[in-house]
Scaffold this active site. Sequence first.
Site, short mmCIF file in Angstrom:
data_model
loop_
_atom_site.label_atom_id
_atom_site.label_comp_id
_atom_site.label_asym_id
_atom_site.label_seq_id
_atom_site.Cartn_x
_atom_site.Cartn_y
_atom_site.Cartn_z
N CYS A 120 -54.41 -15.05 51.31
CA CYS A 120 -53.24 -14.65 52.11
C CYS A 120 -52.02 -15.31 51.47
CB CYS A 120 -53.43 -15.15 53.54
SG CYS A 120 -52.04 -14.86 54.63
N ASN A 121 -51.08 -14.50 51.04
CA ASN A 121 -49.86 -15.05 50.42
C ASN A 121 -49.07 -15.89 51.42
OD1 ASN A 121 -49.13 -13.35 47.63
ND2 ASN A 121 -50.45 -12.25 49.04
N TYR A 165 -49.59 -13.17 60.38
CA TYR A 165 -49.07 -14.53 60.18
C TYR A 165 -47.59 -14.47 59.73
CZ TYR A 165 -53.72 -16.87 60.06
OH TYR A 165 -54.96 -17.40 60.35
N GLY A 166 -47.26 -13.37 59.06
CA GLY A 166 -45.97 -13.28 58.37
C GLY A 166 -44.74 -13.45 59.23
N ASP A 185 -58.19 -14.91 55.53
CA ASP A 185 -56.89 -14.22 55.59
C ASP A 185 -56.51 -14.10 57.06
OD1 ASP A 185 -54.62 -12.68 54.88
OD2 ASP A 185 -55.72 -10.81 55.18
N CYS A 208 -48.65 -9.37 49.31
CA CYS A 208 -49.45 -9.55 50.54
C CYS A 208 -50.80 -8.91 50.25
CB CYS A 208 -48.74 -8.85 51.70
SG CYS A 208 -49.75 -8.73 53.20
N THR A 209 -51.87 -9.60 50.66
CA THR A 209 -53.20 -9.12 50.28
C THR A 209 -53.63 -7.86 51.05
OG1 THR A 209 -54.21 -10.68 51.84
CG2 THR A 209 -53.99 -11.39 49.53
N HIS A 210 -52.88 -7.49 52.06
CA HIS A 210 -53.15 -6.21 52.72
C HIS A 210 -52.67 -5.03 51.85
CE1 HIS A 210 -53.68 -8.67 56.34
NE2 HIS A 210 -54.04 -7.60 57.03
#
Length: 260
Positions: free
Chosen positions: A73-74, A42-43, A10, A183-185
């Site tokens: 990570c999306n 990254y977004g 991620d 989002c994986t967060h």
Amino acid sequence: MSKQPIGIFDSGVGGTSIFKEIHALLPNENTIYLADSVNAPYGSKGENKIIELSIKNTALLLDKGCKLIVVACNTATTNAISVLRAAYDIPIIGIEPAIKPAALQTQTKTIGILATKGTLSSALFHKTLDLYGHHITIVEQVGEGIVQLIESGKTQSPEMSELLRLYTKPMLEANIDYLVLGCTHYPYLIPELLEILPNHVKIIDSGQAVARQTKVILEKQELLNTITLKPKNEFYINIKNTEVMQSLLGDTFNVEYLMF
Ligand code: DGL
């Protein structure tokens, strides 16, 4: 080969939410997790940069002998998965916002999606939207600033509460009954979101679906680790402060610094 680890990466610490789902479903599997926190988020990066970083992470996991990669990570999935799949010969599993289940189940015909700019602007996200979301109203919201707060250990903080209230307000005004966490967060925000959202709004994320898909692919390719020795779960982060990730994972696992 089946004893080789599953590689998970991620942009930072958020993908540990996906590791937990994988570990719960596949407790025998050896795993290696990479948190590219130096480059988080990254977004807000462009597609080419996200592809470059995703290739770097995947190559490192392959060097460590991984048998399958989970892009936890999306943002990396929606921007880079087709490039990764074309470049590498092993199974690569990605994660995307769970638009389909939300769109199928919504009663108010309105759902909210909270995700990064990189995910919401990607071609893959728009393709999924066209497939499943054309008959409903979708309120998209970029979660600007959320990943940075989680990366700096401020998951529960007044700043976070303020952002979440701000970002969910237009969704509630539009009468959503599903909130998709893209989002994986964000699964780490569920306790806070449950305080903010009315009871009828359901929260969906894709973590369990990714774990199930990982199992299906391992079974299909005869890569499931059936040896019941104590598995090794390794965690690497490329910033010296390992505390935030350690606190998300708890004491059972050990987070190490690795320059990459
Ligand atoms: N966990 C990443 C995701 O699922 C966060 C992206 C970022 O670093 O902005 O999209």
